[in-house]
Design a protein around this motif. Structure first.
Motif, PDB file in Angstrom:
ATOM      1  N   GLN A 133      21.363 -36.015 -35.277  1.00  0.00           N
ATOM      2  CA  GLN A 133      21.143 -34.280 -36.341  1.00  0.00           C
ATOM      3  C   GLN A 133      20.419 -35.110 -37.840  1.00  0.00           C
ATOM      4  OE1 GLN A 133      25.136 -34.144 -37.193  1.00  0.00           O
ATOM      5  NE2 GLN A 133      25.222 -31.931 -36.236  1.00  0.00           N
ATOM      6  N   GLU A 155      22.380 -33.734 -41.234  1.00  0.00           N
ATOM      7  CA  GLU A 155      22.349 -32.199 -41.349  1.00  0.00           C
ATOM      8  C   GLU A 155      22.929 -31.293 -39.265  1.00  0.00           C
ATOM      9  OE1 GLU A 155      20.460 -31.391 -45.467  1.00  0.00           O
ATOM     10  OE2 GLU A 155      19.428 -31.992 -43.738  1.00  0.00           O
ATOM     11  N   ARG A 156      23.090 -30.556 -39.499  1.00  0.00           N
ATOM     12  CA  ARG A 156      23.177 -28.976 -38.133  1.00  0.00           C
ATOM     13  C   ARG A 156      21.924 -28.911 -38.347  1.00  0.00           C
ATOM     14  NH1 ARG A 156      29.179 -26.218 -38.232  1.00  0.00           N
ATOM     15  NH2 ARG A 156      29.997 -28.163 -38.274  1.00  0.00           N
ATOM     16  N   SER A 157      21.149 -28.898 -37.380  1.00  0.00           N
ATOM     17  CA  SER A 157      19.872 -28.890 -37.324  1.00  0.00           C
ATOM     18  C   SER A 157      20.114 -27.902 -35.370  1.00  0.00           C
ATOM     19  CB  SER A 157      18.832 -29.953 -36.196  1.00  0.00           C
ATOM     20  OG  SER A 157      17.811 -29.858 -35.802  1.00  0.00           O
ATOM     21  N   THR A 210      18.613 -25.523 -40.619  1.00  0.00           N
ATOM     22  CA  THR A 210      19.177 -26.655 -40.963  1.00  0.00           C
ATOM     23  C   THR A 210      21.090 -25.538 -41.661  1.00  0.00           C
ATOM     24  OG1 THR A 210      18.295 -26.982 -42.949  1.00  0.00           O
ATOM     25  CG2 THR A 210      18.401 -28.335 -41.177  1.00  0.00           C
ATOM     26  N   THR A 234      25.354 -27.286 -43.328  1.00  0.00           N
ATOM     27  CA  THR A 234      26.182 -28.743 -43.650  1.00  0.00           C
ATOM     28  C   THR A 234      28.131 -27.605 -43.174  1.00  0.00           C
ATOM     29  OG1 THR A 234      25.837 -28.134 -45.821  1.00  0.00           O
ATOM     30  CG2 THR A 234      24.919 -29.701 -44.582  1.00  0.00           C
ATOM     31  N   GLN A 290      25.733 -20.955 -40.730  1.00  0.00           N
ATOM     32  CA  GLN A 290      25.379 -22.278 -41.035  1.00  0.00           C
ATOM     33  C   GLN A 290      23.489 -22.371 -41.435  1.00  0.00           C
ATOM     34  OE1 GLN A 290      26.780 -23.806 -37.589  1.00  0.00           O
ATOM     35  NE2 GLN A 290      28.956 -23.488 -37.861  1.00  0.00           N
ATOM     36  N   ASN A 304      19.182 -22.748 -44.060  1.00  0.00           N
ATOM     37  CA  ASN A 304      17.964 -23.517 -44.935  1.00  0.00           C
ATOM     38  C   ASN A 304      17.078 -23.868 -43.646  1.00  0.00           C
ATOM     39  OD1 ASN A 304      19.594 -23.658 -47.743  1.00  0.00           O
ATOM     40  ND2 ASN A 304      20.245 -25.612 -47.158  1.00  0.00           N
ATOM     41  N   THR A 321      14.060 -26.839 -43.379  1.00  0.00           N
ATOM     42  CA  THR A 321      13.667 -28.045 -43.887  1.00  0.00           C
ATOM     43  C   THR A 321      12.534 -28.910 -42.853  1.00  0.00           C
ATOM     44  OG1 THR A 321      16.117 -28.370 -44.801  1.00  0.00           O
ATOM     45  CG2 THR A 321      15.082 -30.645 -43.725  1.00  0.00           C
ATOM     46  N   ARG A 378      13.408 -36.483 -45.972  1.00  0.00           N
ATOM     47  CA  ARG A 378      13.481 -34.937 -46.193  1.00  0.00           C
ATOM     48  C   ARG A 378      11.694 -34.603 -47.358  1.00  0.00           C
ATOM     49  NH1 ARG A 378      17.985 -34.579 -47.781  1.00  0.00           N
ATOM     50  NH2 ARG A 378      18.966 -34.305 -46.715  1.00  0.00           N
ATOM     51  N   TYR A 430      16.121 -23.261 -49.058  1.00  0.00           N
ATOM     52  CA  TYR A 430      16.768 -22.895 -49.221  1.00  0.00           C
ATOM     53  C   TYR A 430      17.463 -21.251 -49.009  1.00  0.00           C
ATOM     54  CZ  TYR A 430      17.933 -27.811 -51.384  1.00  0.00           C
ATOM     55  OH  TYR A 430      18.041 -28.792 -51.258  1.00  0.00           O
TER      56      TYR A 430
END
Length: 510
Positions: free
Chosen positions: A166, A170-172, A193, A195, A203, A206, A208, A222, A227
């Protein structure tokens, strides 16, 4: 998995056969004597086939050019969409695709259940091709939310699965990669992404952009975050010093409005997101933007998927939409629908062939209502959600809105003046059952095949009307006259030129 249809075997193979014959007589020679690709024509809204006649599994895919070849990597899952292979094909002209290898398999990526959106870049420092993928569990809900990586010293060799992560914790979700043209060939991971612990769609708020480490195997930093945009299916390219980021909204397998943003620096500032194409991106979702650099120009080709899951099929039923991009200014982008696209990889010239609409309404002139899949042969009206079955009949109904996809038809040219007419909601073909030649034979939908009872001649008439004639019988698509009946049935009947046999063609509403 469904077999190949008439359009798959003719609309795609016919240009291959023609190109092959022309190539024997008129092969162009480059300065060094090397044969170069001749222009080809690709049909939109169909599956592509390889040089062995098998369906190309380029789903969610990306391309990389190595030498004279374009290599196309795609997801090739089991019928239940569970991971089976990442497959690669190659072509010099973007039309004749040669299957090369399953570069990643259930065996070589042991324990992996779901890999999507494969994209490859080359690292000249390490001499490795690096394959990036979205890694998930199977089946739903998708909770792993990781990036998978594999590497190989050759573009179409066996790839070694290197693991998953990740990015910066961060969740991808959906991922893509972009390699810049700077001195260091800096590479970036672009990820949807999130979190939070909310539902999956929440979820993914975003988008990124991460800079990768010099070996491309980890995230270094990053660089920019969009956002609360809720975008996925991202792909980035660069033209004249401007970065373009093309994305899709979050509607699952169903197509929606593509958008793009621009910047002159990866770090931004980035422009606001502007619309690209129509509100369903012509029934597709972005997968890759391919630069085609030739002797005359560099063109940019939009590659989109029509996901089979959108009509209750599976990923392996998916089809392709390829369209040329236009640039009204250095920082703006546009894309129009064309039923075909002409590609010349030698010169770099790409252009649309034909016009019209990705999906159409067919309106009988006598009442100006829409042809719709809604009725069993002798049964009651069905709810739209239940109208995907084989043999469900066709009727006339008041024209609906964008959600009434049982009234939207893909009119696919088969050659010699004949067309296949495909219902968008079910992906089944307008059919005269049992190849009946009788008057009053009711028209229904059925899985698309090669029969002439699914081939229709569309002939222009005065005042913008059309006559639609079944090839096998020579009889006209007709709305049976019955003013007291709600949703009168569609039939075939001897052509007489009456208003219930004259049709208007209009773009489906989105």
């Amino acid at each position: 998995m469904k077999g190949r249809t008439y359009a798959q075997s003719t609309a795609h193979h016919r240009p291959i056969a023609v190109a092959a014959c022309v190539g024997l007589l008129l092969i162009l020679l480059a300065a060094g004597g090397e044969a170069v690709a001749a222009p080809v024509t690709v049909t939109n809204g169909v599956q592509f086939t390889d040089t062995a006649g098998n369906v190309v599994r380029g789903h969610d895919g990306g391309m990389i050019k190595v030498g004279k070849y374009y290599y196309w990597f795609g997801a090739n899952p089991h019928p239940d969409n569970r991971f089976q292979y990442i497959s690669v094909y190659r072509s010099t002209d973007l039309h004749a695709w040669e299957f090369r290898k399953h570069v990643l398999t259930e065996t070589s990526a042991s324990g992996v259940k779901n890999l999507q959106r494969p994209k490859v870049i080359y690292n000249s420092r390490t001499g490795q091709y690096v394959l990036f993928m979205r890694k998930e569990n199977h089946p739903f809900p998708l909770k792993e939310n990781r990036v998978g990586i594999a590497t190989s010293p050759t573009v179409d060799g066996d790839y070694t699965y290197r693991g998953d992560f990740q990015p910066l914790g961060e969740r991808s979700f959906d991922v893509s990669v972009f390699q810049d043209d700077d001195r260091d060939r800096t590479a970036y991971l672009i990820s949807t992404t999130g979190t939070g612990d909310e539902e999956q769609q929440q979820q993914q708020q975003n988008l990124t952009i991460y800079r990768l480490t010099p070996d491309y195997l980890e995230v270094a930093a990053r660089e920019h975050v969009f956002y609360n945009v809720k975008r996925e299916a991202q792909t980035m390219f660069k033209r004249n010093g401007v970065y373009f980021l093309v994305t899709s909204g979050l509607t699952g397998w169903h197509p929606n409005q593509a958008k793009y943003a621009t910047a002159t620096s990866i770090k931004g500032p980035w422009s606001g997101m502007a619309n690209l194409g129509d509100s369903t991106t012509y029934g597709s979702q972005p997968t890759y933007i391919l630069p085609i650099q030739g002797s005359s120009t560099t063109s940019y080709l939009y590659m989109g998927d029509r996901h089979g899951n959108a009509w209750h099929g599976n990923i392996n039923d998916s089809e392709h939409v390829w369209l040329p991009l236009q640039f009204p200014t250095d920082r703006s982008l546009s894309m129009r629908w064309h039923p075909q696209v002409s590609i010349d990889t030698t010169t770099g010239e790409v252009s649309g062939v034909g016009s019209g609409h990705a999906y159409e309404q067919l309106r009988a002139q006598h009442k100006d209502e829409c042809l719709a899949v809604r009725r069993f042969t002798d049964g009651p009206l069905l709810e739209d959600e239940d109208s995907r079955g084989d043999g469900v009949g066709v009727t006339q109904r008041p024209c609906g809105t964008a959600v009434a996809s049982n009234q939207h038809w893909q009119v696919l040219h088969l050659g010699a003046g004949y067309y296949r007419i495909v219902a968008r909601h079910s992906h089944k073909c307008l059919t005269v059952p049992s190849s009946s030649t009788a008057d009053n034979a009711r028209v229904s939908q059925a899985p698309c095949g090669t029969g002439e009872n699914q081939q229709w001649k569309i002939t222009g008439l005065p005042e913008g009307n059309f006559q639609i004639t079944a090839r096998h019988s020579g009889k006209c698509l007709t709305i049976a006259y019955d003013p007291a009946t709600e949703g009168p049935k569609a039939i075939q009947f001897t052509c007489s030129g009456t208003a219930n046999q004259r049709w208007k063609r209009a773009g489906a509403p989105y």
